[in-house]
Motif scaffolding. Sequence first.
Motif, PDB file in Angstrom:
ATOM      1  N   ALA A 195      44.788   3.292  11.654  1.00 22.51           N
ATOM      2  CA  ALA A 195      46.218   3.121  11.391  1.00 22.51           C
ATOM      3  C   ALA A 195      46.766   1.831  11.993  1.00 22.51           C
ATOM      4  N   VAL A 252      50.466   0.326  13.521  1.00 22.84           N
ATOM      5  CA  VAL A 252      51.843   0.598  13.939  1.00 22.84           C
ATOM      6  C   VAL A 252      52.478  -0.733  14.310  1.00 22.84           C
ATOM      7  N   SER A 269      56.145  -2.723  15.760  1.00 22.30           N
ATOM      8  CA  SER A 269      57.410  -2.557  16.460  1.00 22.30           C
ATOM      9  C   SER A 269      58.297  -3.737  16.097  1.00 22.30           C
ATOM     10  N   LEU A 285      59.792   1.696  15.358  1.00 18.97           N
ATOM     11  CA  LEU A 285      58.353   1.741  15.099  1.00 18.97           C
ATOM     12  C   LEU A 285      58.098   2.184  13.664  1.00 18.97           C
ATOM     13  N   ALA A 286      57.117   1.567  13.024  1.00 13.79           N
ATOM     14  CA  ALA A 286      56.711   1.980  11.674  1.00 13.79           C
ATOM     15  C   ALA A 286      55.199   2.100  11.657  1.00 13.79           C
ATOM     16  N   VAL A 287      54.694   2.975  10.802  1.00 14.53           N
ATOM     17  CA  VAL A 287      53.252   3.217  10.775  1.00 14.53           C
ATOM     18  C   VAL A 287      52.730   3.151   9.353  1.00 14.53           C
ATOM     19  N   THR A 340      49.159   4.548   7.556  1.00 16.48           N
ATOM     20  CA  THR A 340      47.833   5.157   7.628  1.00 16.48           C
ATOM     21  C   THR A 340      47.279   5.230   6.218  1.00 16.48           C
ATOM     22  N   LEU A 346      50.374   9.484  17.318  1.00 16.03           N
ATOM     23  CA  LEU A 346      51.270   9.875  16.227  1.00 16.03           C
ATOM     24  C   LEU A 346      51.801  11.273  16.495  1.00 16.03           C
ATOM     25  N   ARG A 369      54.821  10.364  12.595  1.00 13.56           N
ATOM     26  CA  ARG A 369      55.497   9.125  13.018  1.00 13.56           C
ATOM     27  C   ARG A 369      54.915   8.648  14.343  1.00 13.56           C
ATOM     28  N   PRO A 370      55.050   7.328  14.610  1.00 15.06           N
ATOM     29  CA  PRO A 370      54.535   6.800  15.882  1.00 15.06           C
ATOM     30  C   PRO A 370      55.241   7.476  17.060  1.00 15.06           C
ATOM     31  N   PHE A 378      53.802   4.288  22.655  1.00 17.88           N
ATOM     32  CA  PHE A 378      53.733   2.873  22.297  1.00 17.88           C
ATOM     33  C   PHE A 378      54.609   1.968  23.149  1.00 17.88           C
TER      34      PHE A 378
END
Lengths: 254, 225
Positions: free
Chosen positions: A132, A134, A136, A141-143, A145, A191, A197-198, A203
């Motif tokens: 994955a 991630v 910032s 935060l966005a991920v 996968t 996650l 979600r992260p 993180f």
Amino acid sequence: MATTTATQWSMVTGCVIGAAHEREGTTRQDAVRVHAHDDGATVVIAVADGAGSAPEGGTGAAAAAAAAVDAAIDAVTAGAPPIDAANRALDAALVAVERVAGERELGAFASTLAVAVITREETGAAVVGDSAVVVSATGALAVLTGDPSEYVNETTFLTSTNFDSARRAATIAGPIDGAAVFSDGLALLALDAPSGRPHAPFFTPLFDFAATGEPGAERDAALEAFLSSPRVRERTDDDVTLALVAWRGTDADG
Amino acid sequence: MSDQAVLSTPELDAVEFAVNPEPRCACVLLLDTSGSMQGAAINALNEGLRAFATDVAADPLARQRVEVAVVTFGGAVQVVNEFATVANFTPPALGADGGTPMGHAIEVALDRLETRKESYRANGVPYYRPWVFLVTDGQPTDEWKAAAQRVHDAEEANGLAFFAVGVEGADMATLGKIAVRTPLRLRGLAFTELFLWLSRSQRQVSSSRPGDHLSLPPVQGWASI
């Protein structure tokens, strides 16, 4: 364009062999590459996770990560948008794994792959399998996968027949503050369940850690010490790989 | 009147998953306890269940990951054990009586599995493809074709793995219509060997990782071809 600017990204990587592989006496199956572009502002990350059962999974992962980074750097240098560069990285990785396999069965070299291509204008990511990315950006935060499979012992590999339909790509416009690319061994910690979600408490300190101090062997060792800690080991017996980058530059011209 | 059934509520499940977040490998034992199983057969079945529990529990990973539910069909369909990890599983002492409502029992087992998967997802617990393990010495005395269709649909969708074992006297032809995989015939009353095989298989599945090619242990110890 011939000038080389020192990178303004702080980069830390850690790669720790899983207890399961230690038990079985197998070698590490994860591979990680981080490459800073000569322009100082672009960075490419690739993490590949060789299939535990594939006898040459580690070889496949190493070939995939190396080819992915080279292809992505070539693509952004030629002016391709980051998401296109990330997608080309996946294609190039498959070609590289096929080349390494030669006459041998491709499945023996099975590996997942996650690629992030980061510029100040845009970040592109492409993933196949359960690794994955991630990112910032301004505190959020966005991920990304790969196509999730229902079962914990199933995923899609670069070498799978459904590779093309299972690959995922995404783009984020604007500059980002940091990015993390990791293998599935960390997913349970990184996650949130069940949202996927992260996990911010995971993180935020890691990006702070990446942004401070001088990058180098000592920082990598500190990250590996964290990845080897009981808190992490008790959640996974798989290899754990994490590549972190944090922006330390200034975007103001001059 | 006090009810001896094990409490299972969404709240308690959430606690269990928080305490033990290991990936789960669900297995429904779908057991024929109709009248024809009386005597040596039911005794051997009970002994096999105890051997299964002991063998899985000896594996530190599997005892936290393999979850067993027991559904019986003898006269009525009964959920004797709700899903529990093997670490928390007490093998039942089953009696045998009544007809063979196999169709209804299969439906109950599939419903329970769906609910369990939902619970895993709601609690963010990863899981393996569940198994349903049917053991019978007879033929359905109820309507079974709808249940058979559900088994076929679920196998087609990769939703579960359904195994059928026929004890002597079982209607193997009907079993062959219910299960997608070829049903196996139990050699004599080799229930202990059968359940040790199941234990070994579940131990293997519950420690498998992506890309693993599962090759189940050989069945010669208990099945006759």
